[in-house]
Scaffold this active site. Structure first.
Site, mmCIF file in Angstrom:
data_model
loop_
_atom_site.group_PDB
_atom_site.id
_atom_site.type_symbol
_atom_site.label_atom_id
_atom_site.label_comp_id
_atom_site.label_asym_id
_atom_site.label_seq_id
_atom_site.Cartn_x
_atom_site.Cartn_y
_atom_site.Cartn_z
ATOM 1 N N CYS A 53 0.831 -1.206 0.000
ATOM 2 C CA CYS A 53 0.000 0.000 0.000
ATOM 3 C C CYS A 53 0.871 1.264 0.000
ATOM 4 O O CYS A 53 1.685 1.467 0.912
ATOM 5 C CB CYS A 53 -0.940 -0.009 1.209
ATOM 6 S SG CYS A 53 -1.820 1.542 1.474
ATOM 7 N N CYS A 56 0.232 3.521 2.999
ATOM 8 C CA CYS A 56 0.834 2.955 4.213
ATOM 9 C C CYS A 56 2.322 3.297 4.280
ATOM 10 O O CYS A 56 2.842 3.627 5.352
ATOM 11 C CB CYS A 56 0.650 1.441 4.245
ATOM 12 S SG CYS A 56 -1.084 0.901 4.193
#
Length: 455
Positions: A53, A56
């Protein structure tokens, strides 16, 4: 010599940076499947992430700073992170649906963080939710301290009552957004007057407002509406949160760096309406300004000029534009009244055509952004599949054409063979008939005559 020194300095700086990152990360616990059983005795602030991600990865250095801040100040909140793809069953139990998801886990309760992903905002959220749901204010000095530190907070004044029970219930749900306090009437400054006791107040915009059950309705709805300041600097996060209030959002679209009269005047007009017409519009409208039109353009799927006024209905994605330029506070008040009366034209919405338009717009925006940021990558991502599809289509069409010509030639060949075969059979029959017929003497004499007639 100078180059060597520069190289050593670069290496030294890189080493120092690496040490700092390692120290910051040491405050963040890597969690595994044992976390489910061991967590209940502590308060945890957890980042559920996925290794692939992009958001993230962007949050990771901020999260390390959060861990260092909480650990360095002696906070009771422990900071951790969990790979939600490796421990998907635990993540599902906590209701993780996307990445990254930030939750504060306190006993059997899990509080979602939905604010900006900055160190300051996350730390403030953790400290607020980790503490008591209702914080008592024992003195006026403490009240003054709280008022200076918080732009918006709620206060219950009085003893035990059904209103306090409801206040505690609402606070346990909305503590993720704001602070809730309680006090006796003696703690309040003299300029604060209450029509009755007990009472719930909201302090914001350098003043206060008292909850009235008959005029304001349900306490939970009132707190949801009042937890924002009267005038806001609106961004994507704020606009998302304002959707829970049920209010229309009146926004001045301006350029904060532009100090021209047009930009500053429009901002001042909206501020004036928010401050001086609160009693008229606060129940239905939230006011603010937005820096730039990039976000609002993507929201409306249109090019909104700067400066301008837009009123958004976040519940059904409709919006309103003034039919004439807003030059004064009176023009703005008239425009808002037209919306309330239903005479202003509503645009947008969430119908089928708008949804189709949204899909097309998002697709065009995605393709355009890819080509704008990296033309070569855009050519590879979109040119290669189109090229493969074109070759496949060409091959299919070519195969059909060749097959058709072959099929057309086959009947001709078969027909030719049939005609030839039939002619051969007739000739064979004639030859066969002549060879097998027996003639009498009279017939033999007539045969030459018949042959001459044929000739």
């Amino acid at each position: 010599m100078g180059a060597a020194r520069g190289g050593r300095r670069s290496l030294l700086w890189a080493a120092v940076t690496a040490v700092i990152l390692v120290v910051d990360a040491s405050y963040v616990h890597d969690l595994d499947d044992s976390f489910k059983e061991n967590r209940k005795d502590d308060i945890w602030l957890v980042d559920f992430y996925a290794p692939w991600c992009g958001h993230c990865k962007k949050l990771e250095p901020v999260w390390n700073e959060v861990g260092k801040e909480m650990g360095g100040t002696g906070s009771p909140v422990k900071v951790g992170k969990m790979d939600a793809t490796s421990y998907s069953s635990i993540a599902s139990e906590f209701g993780v649906r996307g990445y990254p998801t930030i939750k504060l886990l306190k006993g059997d309760l899990a509080y979602n963080y939905r604010g900006p992903r900055t160190k300051e905002d996350i730390v403030e959220f953790a400290n607020r939710v980790a503490g008591p749901i209702i914080r008592p204010l024992p003195s006026q000095q403490m009240f003054d301290h709280v008022q200076k530190r918080n732009r918006v907070f709620f206060l219950y004044v009085g003893g035990e009552s059904p209103l306090k029970e409801k206040y505690i219930e609402v606070a346990s749900e909305l503590i993720v957004y704001t602070y809730f306090f309680s006090a006796t009437e003696e703690v309040l400054p003299e300029h604060i007057t209450l029509p009755e006791m007990p009472a719930v107040l909201v302090f914001k915009d350098a003043t206060y407002f008292v909850y009235d059950e008959y005029e304001d309705g349900d306490l939970s709805s009132w707190i949801s509406r009042e937890r924002f300041q009267g005038y806001l600097n609106v961004d994507g996060f704020t606009l998302y949160e304002l959707g829970d209030t049920g209010k229309l959002v009146a926004i001045a679209i301006i350029d904060d760096k532009n100090t021209s009269t047009d930009h500053t005047r429009l901002k001042l007009i909206v501020q004036d309406v928010a401050r001086n017409y609160r009693d008229h519009f606060n129940r239905n409208f939230q006011f603010g300004h937005m820096d730039g039109n990039e976000y609002i353009n993507s929201l409306l799927m249109d090019d909104v000029k700067i400066p301008s006024i837009v009123v958004l209905n976040t519940s059904n994605q409709q919006y309103f534009l003034p039919h004439k330029p807003i030059e004064s506070t009176e023009d703005m008040v008239q425009f808002i009244n037209e919306i309330l009366e239903g005479t202003a034209e509503a645009q947008g919405g969430d119908g089928i055509l708008q949804r189709i338009r949204r899909i097309i717009y998002d697709a065009k925006s995605t393709v355009g952004s890819v080509f704008k940021s990296s033309p070569l990558l855009g050519c590879f991502l979109f040119g290669l599949p189109l090229g493969v599809i074109s070759i496949m289509c060409y091959g299919i069409c070519t195969a059909d054409t060749d097959g058709g010509s072959d099929e057309a030639e086959m009947p001709k060949r078969e027909t030719g063979r049939d005609l030839t075969d039939e002619g051969t059979e007739e000739e064979q029959e004639e030859e066969s008939g002549e060879s097998h017929v027996e003639y009498t003497d009279g017939e033999q004499e007539q045969k030459p005559i018949l042959e001459k007639k044929k000739d």
